[in-house]
Scaffold this active site. Structure first.
Site, mmCIF file in Angstrom:
data_model
loop_
_atom_site.group_PDB
_atom_site.id
_atom_site.type_symbol
_atom_site.label_atom_id
_atom_site.label_comp_id
_atom_site.label_asym_id
_atom_site.label_seq_id
_atom_site.Cartn_x
_atom_site.Cartn_y
_atom_site.Cartn_z
ATOM 1 N N CYS A 197 0.362 3.778 11.294
ATOM 2 C CA CYS A 197 1.438 4.108 12.216
ATOM 3 C C CYS A 197 2.669 3.256 11.911
ATOM 4 O O CYS A 197 2.544 2.088 11.548
ATOM 5 C CB CYS A 197 1.096 3.900 13.685
ATOM 6 S SG CYS A 197 -0.277 4.898 14.248
ATOM 7 N N ARG A 242 2.884 4.969 6.206
ATOM 8 C CA ARG A 242 1.905 4.340 7.094
ATOM 9 C C ARG A 242 1.112 5.353 7.914
ATOM 10 O O ARG A 242 0.163 4.999 8.610
ATOM 11 C CB ARG A 242 2.614 3.382 8.054
ATOM 12 C CG ARG A 242 3.352 2.269 7.363
ATOM 13 C CD ARG A 242 4.065 1.414 8.379
ATOM 14 N NE ARG A 242 3.126 0.701 9.230
ATOM 15 C CZ ARG A 242 2.648 -0.496 8.962
ATOM 16 N NH1 ARG A 242 3.018 -1.122 7.880
ATOM 17 N NH2 ARG A 242 1.804 -1.074 9.786
ATOM 18 N N TRP A 244 -0.656 7.721 12.526
ATOM 19 C CA TRP A 244 -1.927 7.938 11.830
ATOM 20 C C TRP A 244 -2.961 7.920 12.945
ATOM 21 O O TRP A 244 -3.225 6.876 13.545
ATOM 22 C CB TRP A 244 -2.182 6.818 10.831
ATOM 23 C CG TRP A 244 -3.375 7.059 9.972
ATOM 24 C CD1 TRP A 244 -3.424 7.773 8.806
ATOM 25 C CD2 TRP A 244 -4.698 6.578 10.188
ATOM 26 N NE1 TRP A 244 -4.700 7.766 8.297
ATOM 27 C CE2 TRP A 244 -5.507 7.046 9.114
ATOM 28 C CE3 TRP A 244 -5.308 5.803 11.188
ATOM 29 C CZ2 TRP A 244 -6.865 6.757 9.011
ATOM 30 C CZ3 TRP A 244 -6.660 5.528 11.083
ATOM 31 C CH2 TRP A 244 -7.418 5.998 10.004
ATOM 32 N N GLU A 258 -12.278 1.966 -9.779
ATOM 33 C CA GLU A 258 -10.872 2.186 -9.437
ATOM 34 C C GLU A 258 -10.416 3.579 -9.906
ATOM 35 O O GLU A 258 -9.709 4.284 -9.187
ATOM 36 C CB GLU A 258 -10.010 1.069 -10.053
ATOM 37 C CG GLU A 258 -8.509 1.225 -9.888
ATOM 38 C CD GLU A 258 -8.026 1.279 -8.448
ATOM 39 O OE1 GLU A 258 -8.812 1.071 -7.519
ATOM 40 O OE2 GLU A 258 -6.839 1.569 -8.257
#
Ligand code: M6R
Length: 619
Positions: free
Chosen positions: A2, A27, A75, A492
């Protein structure tokens, strides 16, 4: 998770808020909203599901006047991502409007207490509970809203960064934080008066001022058009806000001609690493200087153990760091998922060094892990990218990556920055402990210095990946295999692919295949091998053979000039030769590019993949 933006001053607030939301969209991007108080004192709230652009469309025909406002990009945690659950949330009377980042853990009990008092709720969110609680407190104690915020927050369990508007006081903006980050920008308006900006990080602020205050945990700030900035703690004790000058430029926050931040950040890596090692890697003097270690040398020299706590990509770089530090400095290193570590009762000795690795410096689990380690007496070291972030401030010492802001949700340059920083750290300790011969130490220092150029070479020689990425868009699964230093890299590579293309992928130590996963291999399974012509080359060649005889498609990352693996492979990416320990810094490039171009070919939102957010400030 957020993003919060706020403004109070002389300028029109809406354009500042929207621009700020765009900067913070990394975000979270489930929904967005804005709240303004117009010159006539009317408080309005506009919300939309989806991205900030959807909010802009919704607002196009509205009255957006006002020189004070707050905004939010979400979010979702509590309640699905729809317009009702989007922030800002209003109090029952409509006098207060609030945006929030974090999680109020005891929101259910607070909500039922408020319901018993006759308050009703429109949304499923913990945030609406918070704004109602503040209003209830204000009404019960007949106090001003600033005092009500202090009192209300005392009964809150959890994490929050909030910004609050009060219709009755359009000259005041209030914000507070605990656990979730909040920065206040202090600017000067056209008439020489003060204006204030609020952001979850400094990116919405840098355009207007470089003077910022990082609000500390349990601090509440009141920004007043006339009176300036006042900060108190939850016990109403006045705090002196500490002013910092931002070292961030606007250019770093733009895409600079690239279609996505991720591609820009992939290509930035050679320069980012040059900046990261500048002044630290002293090739002429054959030395490695990390001030964070110099100042606490004894802690590292006497360390019984190093424990590294991290999440996601940072956990992968930590694993590479473990291999390097153990090899170079001969100190046992454990790598822990911060989310697990924090809820165990881990054995920590006072002579342990606990390192937190985090790009954002805000990851809630990593922060909690080091707080636990501190309670148990460990020395804390932070390896963060974001300057002034919570983890950087919570640790006793540390090293910044200095790779510049990373905006794409998929971490790229922070990964290589972390790996190289951990290598510097291993070398700095090794030098002090004399665990490497002078010859080996010099060779590693010299080779590390060459890595940015070799990385540039790798980028140039793997540009063509875009031409065949299309072929992999049909795949449902991928395997990534490597041994030694390349096992964490396999993890990764798999994470990069799944997070942006949504193709399922697994990373494994190549030799583990025989213990189960090889059953998955058939002609539809692409298997990416990291197979440099180094240490375990022959063994990896055997592993490739095993997959080939099960008809898997072989994609390999090989050392320039290697024909053996090239001939065994369906597709090959080349890297220049380097020491085993530095291969991940080069071999990660084709893996990043592969994920990027597959995701682009599948039409994915590369910079903002679904369900993800750049910094995970909730557990
Ligand atoms: O900011 P941090 O490094 O603490 O973040 C940790 C993870 O959330 C992060 O690496 C995440 O896994 C990335 N999306 C990976 O690309």
């Amino acid at each position: 998770m957020c993003g919060i933006v706020g403004y109070i001053g002389e300028q029109e607030a809406y354009p500042i808020l929207i621009k700020g939301l765009h900067r913070l969209e990394y975000r979270g991007y489930d929904s967005a909203g804005v709240s303004l108080i117009n010159p006539k004192g009317k408080l309005s709230v506009y919300k939309a599901t989806g991205k900030v652009s959807a909010l802009e469309e919704k607002c196009a025909a509205e009255d957006l006047s006002g020189t004070i406002g707050i905004a939010h990009t979400r979010w979702a945690t509590h309640g699905e991502p729809n317009a009702v659950n989007a922030h800002p949330h209003l109090s029952g009377s409509g006098n207060l409007s609030l945006v929030h980042n974090g999680i109020i853990e005891n929101y259910k009990s607070l909500r039922s207490m408020l319901e018993k008092k006759g308050m009703s709720f429109c949304s499923d969110t913990d945030t609406e509970v918070l704004v109602q609680l503040i209003e209830y407190t204000q009404q019960t104690y007949h106090c001003d809203v600033y005092t009500a915020v202090q009192r209300a927050l005392k009964s809150v369990v959890g994490a929050y960064a909030i910004a609050l508007l009060e219709k009755a006081h359009p000259d005041q903006l209030i914000c507070a934080r605990k656990g979730s980050p909040l920065v206040i920008g202090v600017g000067t308006d056209a008439r020489g008066g003060k204006e204030f900006y609020v952001g979850s990080d400094a990116t919405p602020i840098i355009e207007y001022t470089n003077q910022v205050v990082y609000l500390k945990d349990e601090e509440i700030a009141l920004m007043d058009r006339k009176g300036g900035l006042e900060v108190v703690n939850l016990s109403n004790i006045k705090q002196t806000p500490e002013m910092h000058t931002l070292q961030l430029s606007l250019d770093e926050l733009e895409k600079g001609g690239y279609p996505h931040f991720m591609l820009k950040e992939i290509w930035e890596q050679p320069n980012a690493l040059r900046t990261c090692i500048r002044g630290r890697l002293q090739v002429k003097d054959k030395d490695v200087l990390l001030s964070g270690i110099q100042d606490h040398k004894e802690k590292f020299l006497n360390a019984r153990r190093i424990i590294i706590c991290a999440c996601g990509t940072s956990w992968h770089s930590a694993l590479i760091g473990k291999y390097f530090i153990e090899e170079a400095a001969q100190i046992p290193v454990e790598v822990e998922y911060a989310s697990e570590f924090r809820y165990r009762n881990p054995v920590i000795y006072p002579d342990d060094v606990v390192i937190a690795v985090s790009q954002s410096g805000e990851t809630a689990d990593t922060l909690a892990a080091i707080q636990l380690a501190e309670q148990k007496g460990a020395f804390l070291y932070g390896i963060c990218n974001v300057i002034g972030s919570s983890i950087a401030r919570a640790t006793h010492s540390g090293t910044y990556l200095h790779v510049g802001p990373e905006i794409g949700v998929a971490s790229t340059k922070a990964f290589t920055g972390q790996v190289i920083t951990l290598c510097l750290l291993g070398l700095a300790i090794a030098k002090e402990k004399h665990t490497l011969s002078d010859e080996m130490f010099h060779m590693l220092v010299e080779e590390l210095q060459r890595i940015p150029d070799k990385m540039q070479w790798t980028l140039e020689h793997n540009k063509h990946i875009d031409q065949f990425a299309q072929m992999f868009t049909y795949c449902r699964n991928f395997l990534f295999l490597g041994r030694g230093y390349n096992y964490p890299l396999a993890l990764e590579g798999a994470l990069k692919l799944k997070e942006i293309s949504y193709i399922h992928a697994e990373g494994y130590p190549a030799a583990e295949m025989k213990h189960g996963p090889i059953a998955l291999v058939d002609e539809e399974m692409p298997v990416v091998f990291i197979a440099p012509k180094r240490g375990m080359y022959e063994k990896v060649v055997s592993n490739i053979q095993e997959i080939k005889s099960r008809k898997g498609k072989i994609i390999s990352v090989v050392t320039e000039g290697d024909k053996t693996v090239r001939n065994m492979s369906d597709y090959t990416f080349v890297i220049p030769d380097t020491r085993d320990c530095f291969v991940p810094l080069l071999a990660v490039i084709p893996l990043q590019l592969l994920s990027y171009y597959v995701a682009v070919a599948k039409g994915r939102n590369v910079d903002q993949p679904r369900n993800l957010a750049k910094s995970v400030t909730v557990e």
